[in-house]
Each structure stands twice: as C-alpha cells, then as structure tokens.
Write a protein that holds these residues in place. Structure first.
Motif, mmCIF file in Angstrom:
data_model
loop_
_atom_site.group_PDB
_atom_site.id
_atom_site.type_symbol
_atom_site.label_atom_id
_atom_site.label_comp_id
_atom_site.label_asym_id
_atom_site.label_seq_id
_atom_site.Cartn_x
_atom_site.Cartn_y
_atom_site.Cartn_z
ATOM 1 N N GLN A 254 -4.842 5.532 4.716
ATOM 2 C CA GLN A 254 -5.418 6.283 3.604
ATOM 3 C C GLN A 254 -5.336 7.784 3.854
ATOM 4 N N HIS A 255 -5.647 8.197 5.098
ATOM 5 C CA HIS A 255 -5.572 9.635 5.397
ATOM 6 C C HIS A 255 -4.139 10.145 5.280
ATOM 7 N N ARG A 256 -3.180 9.379 5.794
ATOM 8 C CA ARG A 256 -1.792 9.820 5.707
ATOM 9 C C ARG A 256 -1.317 9.840 4.257
ATOM 10 N N THR A 257 -1.698 8.819 3.510
ATOM 11 C CA THR A 257 -1.275 8.749 2.109
ATOM 12 C C THR A 257 -1.892 9.874 1.303
ATOM 13 N N HIS A 258 -3.184 10.108 1.518
ATOM 14 C CA HIS A 258 -3.848 11.179 0.772
ATOM 15 C C HIS A 258 -3.275 12.537 1.145
ATOM 16 N N MET A 259 -2.958 12.726 2.431
ATOM 17 C CA MET A 259 -2.382 14.000 2.842
ATOM 18 C C MET A 259 -1.008 14.198 2.200
ATOM 19 N N LEU A 260 -0.179 13.155 2.218
ATOM 20 C CA LEU A 260 1.143 13.260 1.610
ATOM 21 C C LEU A 260 1.037 13.480 0.112
ATOM 22 N N ALA A 261 0.116 12.755 -0.527
ATOM 23 C CA ALA A 261 -0.049 12.924 -1.975
ATOM 24 C C ALA A 261 -0.564 14.317 -2.303
ATOM 25 N N ALA A 262 -1.498 14.793 -1.459
ATOM 26 C CA ALA A 262 -2.048 16.132 -1.721
ATOM 27 C C ALA A 262 -0.976 17.204 -1.566
ATOM 28 N N ILE A 263 -0.165 17.080 -0.524
ATOM 29 C CA ILE A 263 0.877 18.088 -0.306
ATOM 30 C C ILE A 263 1.880 18.082 -1.447
ATOM 31 N N THR A 264 2.372 16.913 -1.800
ATOM 32 C CA THR A 264 3.370 16.838 -2.860
ATOM 33 C C THR A 264 2.781 17.238 -4.208
ATOM 34 N N HIS A 265 1.516 16.896 -4.455
ATOM 35 C CA HIS A 265 0.896 17.279 -5.715
ATOM 36 C C HIS A 265 0.694 18.788 -5.787
ATOM 37 N N ASP A 266 0.236 19.371 -4.679
ATOM 38 C CA ASP A 266 -0.018 20.816 -4.690
ATOM 39 C C ASP A 266 1.259 21.623 -4.781
ATOM 40 N N LEU A 267 2.380 21.020 -4.383
ATOM 41 C CA LEU A 267 3.649 21.741 -4.486
ATOM 42 C C LEU A 267 4.144 21.836 -5.927
ATOM 43 N N GLU A 303 9.603 11.919 -5.199
ATOM 44 C CA GLU A 303 9.825 10.787 -4.294
ATOM 45 C C GLU A 303 8.716 10.690 -3.255
ATOM 46 N N GLY A 304 8.208 11.836 -2.805
ATOM 47 C CA GLY A 304 7.100 11.813 -1.854
ATOM 48 C C GLY A 304 5.857 11.181 -2.443
ATOM 49 N N LEU A 305 5.586 11.499 -3.708
ATOM 50 C CA LEU A 305 4.452 10.871 -4.378
ATOM 51 C C LEU A 305 4.661 9.362 -4.522
ATOM 52 N N GLU A 406 20.001 -1.522 8.816
ATOM 53 C CA GLU A 406 18.544 -1.405 8.913
ATOM 54 C C GLU A 406 18.107 0.041 8.924
ATOM 55 N N ALA A 407 18.941 0.919 9.461
ATOM 56 C CA ALA A 407 18.552 2.333 9.572
ATOM 57 C C ALA A 407 18.371 2.982 8.212
ATOM 58 N N VAL A 408 19.065 2.505 7.173
ATOM 59 C CA VAL A 408 18.972 3.151 5.855
ATOM 60 C C VAL A 408 17.587 2.967 5.237
ATOM 61 N N PHE A 409 16.766 2.093 5.790
ATOM 62 C CA PHE A 409 15.405 1.936 5.271
ATOM 63 C C PHE A 409 14.446 2.972 5.854
ATOM 64 N N ASP A 410 14.892 3.727 6.855
ATOM 65 C CA ASP A 410 14.040 4.776 7.406
ATOM 66 C C ASP A 410 13.925 5.931 6.417
ATOM 67 N N PRO A 411 12.753 6.586 6.350
ATOM 68 C CA PRO A 411 12.577 7.704 5.411
ATOM 69 C C PRO A 411 13.571 8.837 5.706
ATOM 70 N N PHE A 412 14.177 9.367 4.644
ATOM 71 C CA PHE A 412 15.074 10.522 4.685
ATOM 72 C C PHE A 412 16.345 10.252 5.476
ATOM 73 N N TYR A 413 16.644 8.971 5.729
ATOM 74 C CA TYR A 413 17.883 8.664 6.457
ATOM 75 C C TYR A 413 19.061 8.742 5.502
ATOM 76 N N ARG A 414 20.147 9.397 5.952
ATOM 77 C CA ARG A 414 21.340 9.550 5.125
ATOM 78 C C ARG A 414 22.563 9.188 5.947
ATOM 79 N N THR A 426 17.142 11.424 -2.237
ATOM 80 C CA THR A 426 16.335 12.058 -1.206
ATOM 81 C C THR A 426 16.257 11.228 0.069
ATOM 82 N N GLY A 427 16.816 10.036 0.071
ATOM 83 C CA GLY A 427 16.716 9.183 1.247
ATOM 84 C C GLY A 427 15.429 8.402 1.319
ATOM 85 N N LEU A 428 14.677 8.336 0.212
ATOM 86 C CA LEU A 428 13.411 7.613 0.202
ATOM 87 C C LEU A 428 13.435 6.384 -0.689
#
Length: 476
Positions: A254-267, A303-305, A406-414, A426-428
């Motif tokens: 929850q903390h990680r999700t809220h932090m990611l959502a807050a950052i992407t929302h505030d941007l 994509e982050g959201l 399997e590596a293509v499922f990692d976030p931001f992997y290209r 975006t790799g997400l």
C-alpha cells in the motif's frame, strides 16, 4: 506401481502415519519380546525352586535315617519323580553345565555340602501320566539333570530328574505349536494402533496444509482474510506470525502503491503547465520535439498510474462471461482500425475484476499490434489444466529471444531489436498485464510461434459454468 508409492510418500500426513505406525509396531514387538523373556525367566526360577524343594525334602529324609534304612527310601524315589542311588564318586558319563540349581540347593541345604549339577546328553522321555498317549509329532519338552549331593555323613547321593522344559513362546489352543491363539487380538491391536496413528498424522498435517493454502491465497489476494489463531500453542504462534507477515506485506504494498500513485498524479499538473508554455515557443521544429518528449513523459505517468492500480486494485470481483468480455475487447480494437480475428467459444463464466481484466487483455492486444501488426485471438477450455480457460494471442512480429521471454515482464525492460523505444511504449504494459493476471490466479506466459511471431498464453481459472450460447465472434 512406483508412481502410486511415490504419490503416497509425497504426503506429509502419510509419512507421519507410517513413521508412527512403524515406531509403535517396533515398540510393541520389543516390549512383547522383553515381557516374554521375563516370563520365561520367572517360570524357570519357579521350576528350579520347585525341583530344589523336592530334592531338599528327599535329602533331609535320608539324613535322618541310618545307611541301612536308606535302601527302601531310594527304591521309593520313583514315586517322587526321580531316580536315586548312592554312589562312590561323581560320574563322567554326563557333561557338566553351569546351572543356577547349584546356588539354590546350597542356599537350602548349606554351603558345606558337595553339590554338582550335570546335564544328561541322552534323556529318555518319561511315560505319560495316567498312561495317556502322547500325540504324534508333539514331543515332550523335557530335559534331564543329574544332581550329586553329599549327605551329612559324607555319603554321595545321585539323583536323576526329568525337568520340564521351557514353555514355547507361541502356543496354540490345546498346546498346538505353530498356531497362536492370540493372533486375532494382535491384529485388532494393530488395527486400532493404525487408526490412532492415522488420526494423529492427519491432525499433525492439517495445520501445515492450512498454512500452505493460506500462503497460496495470499499470493493471489493480499487482502485475503487472516488465519484463525486457534489450536495448540505452536499452531497459534505460526498463525499469528503468518498474519503479522501478511499485514506487513499489505502495508508495504500500500505504501509503495500510494507513493507511486502520488508521484505520477502530482506530475500531471506541472506537465500540463509545461505543455501550455510550449505552445509559446516560436521555433516550430524545437516546439514539436519538446511536445513529443512531453507526450512520452505523460504516457509514462499514465502507465505508472496503471501499474500502481494493477498492484493494489480495490475493484470488486464479479461473475463475468469471458467470451463476451473478450469479444468486446476485440471489437474495440477492430473499431480502432486494428487487424484482429477472434475464434473459439467456451460458454463459461469466471469471477474477475472487469476493468482490470479488460486492461490486461487490452495491453496484450496492444503489444501484439505494436510489434506484430495484427493479432489472431483464440479462446477455448484449457486441455492441459482442468477447470481453466485458455486465451491465445498470436502476432506476426519478429518474436523474442528465448532467453528474454521472462525478462520482458520486468518493469521498464526493453529489447534492443525492434521492440525498442522507437516503436513506442514505456516497458510497463506486460508488467501490468502479469500483475493483473496474478491477482486473478491466472497464468501468463510467452512463447515464440513455430511459424514466426509471438504467442501470448493467458490461462484463467473457471469458477462457475454457464449454458448461454455465445454470439458470433467479432472479426476483422
């Protein structure tokens, strides 16, 4: 047969059952053997005491009479169950043997007497009492002893006795050897012990199975109800530790999700202001480059959201017609000008989060369109896994190297080939799709198609079945 035994021993409850049963059987056999030995030793001691008492009485009777009168008493010894005679010395026709009889007789008659006990090598059985015939094949269990005892006047008495042998360990009804009358009781005892061991094994394995089931459910749903903290102390402690772990993981997510959502929302706000200000840039070429970069940044924010929502979705589960949902997703893609063909039907229902599952399917289709130009979608009941629906999405692109599936499922992997930043994305997308699939207990895998292109396999668990006829699939 080997597979059956392997499956049986793979269960912890079965292993505990066999260990308990084997331990109890070994303990029972050991204690029975020890008790039987103790019984034989006790009976042997009683027999020796009985023989010693008879010898003592006979010797005392001879001590009290004159040597001339002893002849009549010796002749009457047969009625006492032994042969008696006066001799000059200990004979050599028999072999000496260490016997506790010597100590018993010395304790009764006195240590100053000469007492020798010998075992006779050739013992002829006595005639049966009352002239009863001895059954054929069942010899009398007897041994012969020759006892030399000195009298008070130093005369040497020789006694020959028939001593009953040790009773057999297993004796059947009527004295039959080889058949044990207590066998039904032993079998009943073993059955009861086996039942007890089975119950104990199941009781021991049940909390572990519950803990494993809870761990599986935790992987599918972090908000799964906690374990009941009841039972023995060790089980309560394990359940309490598991629940505490689940709570900590939930808080961290929850903390990680809220932090990611807050950052992407505030941007979103500064990016919007930046886009408005870019409209005032006079250099047209520079303005377009800046707008393109800004669009990429806004796509990454979106994509982050979506990634944050895929990790912690509060959308309620609903009963869905998977055929209709997939038909709708393919129809939307067709309306947007994409080349997609849907075949197959299952007439099945699943329990899922509608918007999240739609997003998962949309991401998989977008990935196929982006790198493979067009997509062939099929849906059917899974042949390999029971009670599952299998959705296959095949594109016509270059595929993915086997070591990076399997590596293509990692976030931001290209990938460095055509699946690069130049083709967009975006790799997400695949990361979000797998997160949503795992939240639904589904399996998401990639494989290169044998005739070229990439194939996405999404296996969803069936919860309920329906009998409604599917409409004709959308085709493009």
């Amino acid at each position: 047969m080997k597979h059956i035994f392997s499956s049986f021993f793979s269960s912890m409850a079965n292993r505990v059952f066999l260990i308990l049963l084997a331990g109890i059987v070994v303990a029972t056999v050991t204690t029975t053997w020890l008790a039987s030995n103790e019984r034989r030793n006790t009976l042997k001691e009683i027999r020796y005491q009985h023989v010693a008492e008879r010898v003592e009485q006979f010797v005392q009777a001879l001590d009290e009479i004159s040597p001339e009168a002893r002849r009549n008493v010796l002749q009457a010894a047969g009625s006492f169950g032994f042969e008696a005679a006066m001799v000059d010395s200990v004979g050599d026709t028999v072999s000496r043997s260490a016997s506790p009889m010597v100590d018993i007789l010395k304790a009764r008659l006195g240590a100053d007497r000469q007492i020798v006990v010998q075992r006779e090598s050739d013992c002829t059985p006595r005639p049966p009492h009352n002239n009863l015939p001895v059954p054929a094949g069942k010899p009398r269990m007897e041994t012969c002893r020759v006892i030399y005892v000195s009298l008070q006047d130093k005369a040497l008495l020789r006694l020959r006795l028939h001593i009953p042998g040790e009773p057999p360990t297993w004796r059947g009804r009527g004295g039959d050897m080889g058949s044990f009358s207590g066998t039904p009781y032993i079998l009943l005892f073993l059955v009861l012990i086996a039942m007890l061991a089975y119950v104990v094994a199941r009781m021991t394995a049940r909390p572990i199975k519950q803990l494993a089931s809870a761990a599986t459910e935790l992987g599918r749903d972090i908000d799964h109800p906690p374990l009941a903290e009841k039972g023995p102390t060790e089980i309560r402690l394990a359940a309490k530790a598991f629940n505490a772990m689940q709570a900590r993981i939930r808080r961290q997510i929850q903390h990680r999700t809220h932090m990611l959502a807050a950052i992407t929302h505030d941007l979103q706000t500064p990016l919007t202001r930046l886009r408005l200000r870019l409209e005032k840039v006079s250099d047209g070429e520079l303005q377009q480059k800046l707008i393109d970069d800004l669009a990429v940044m806004q796509g990454m924010v979106r994509e982050g959201l979506d990634l944050a929502r895929s990790m912690d979705s509060s959308e309620p589960m609903q009963r869905l017609d998977i055929d209709s949902l997939l038909d709708s997703v393919c129809a939307d893609a067709s309306d947007a000008g994409q080349q997609v063909q849907l075949t197959g039907t299952t007439r099945s229902f699943i329990v899922a989060q509608p918007n999240a599952l739609r997003r998962c399917l949309t991401n998989l289709l977008d990935n196929a369109f982006k790198y493979g130009q067009r997509a062939d979608v099929t849906i059917a009941l899974d042949d390999l896994l029971p009670n599952r629906v299998l959705i296959c999405i095949r594109d016509y692109g270059p595929g993915i190297p086997e070591d990076q599936l399997e590596a293509v499922f990692d976030p931001f992997y290209r990938l460095e080939t055509s699946r690069s930043r130049d083709t967009g994305g975006t790799g997400l997308g695949l990361t979000i799709a797998r997160n949503i699939a795992e939240n639904h207990g589904a399996l998401l895998n990639l494989r290169n198609y044998r005739n070229g292109g990439l194939e996405v396999l999404l296996s969803l668990p069936l919860r309920q079945s329906g009998g409604r006829t599917r409409s004709k699939p959308a085709q493009s």
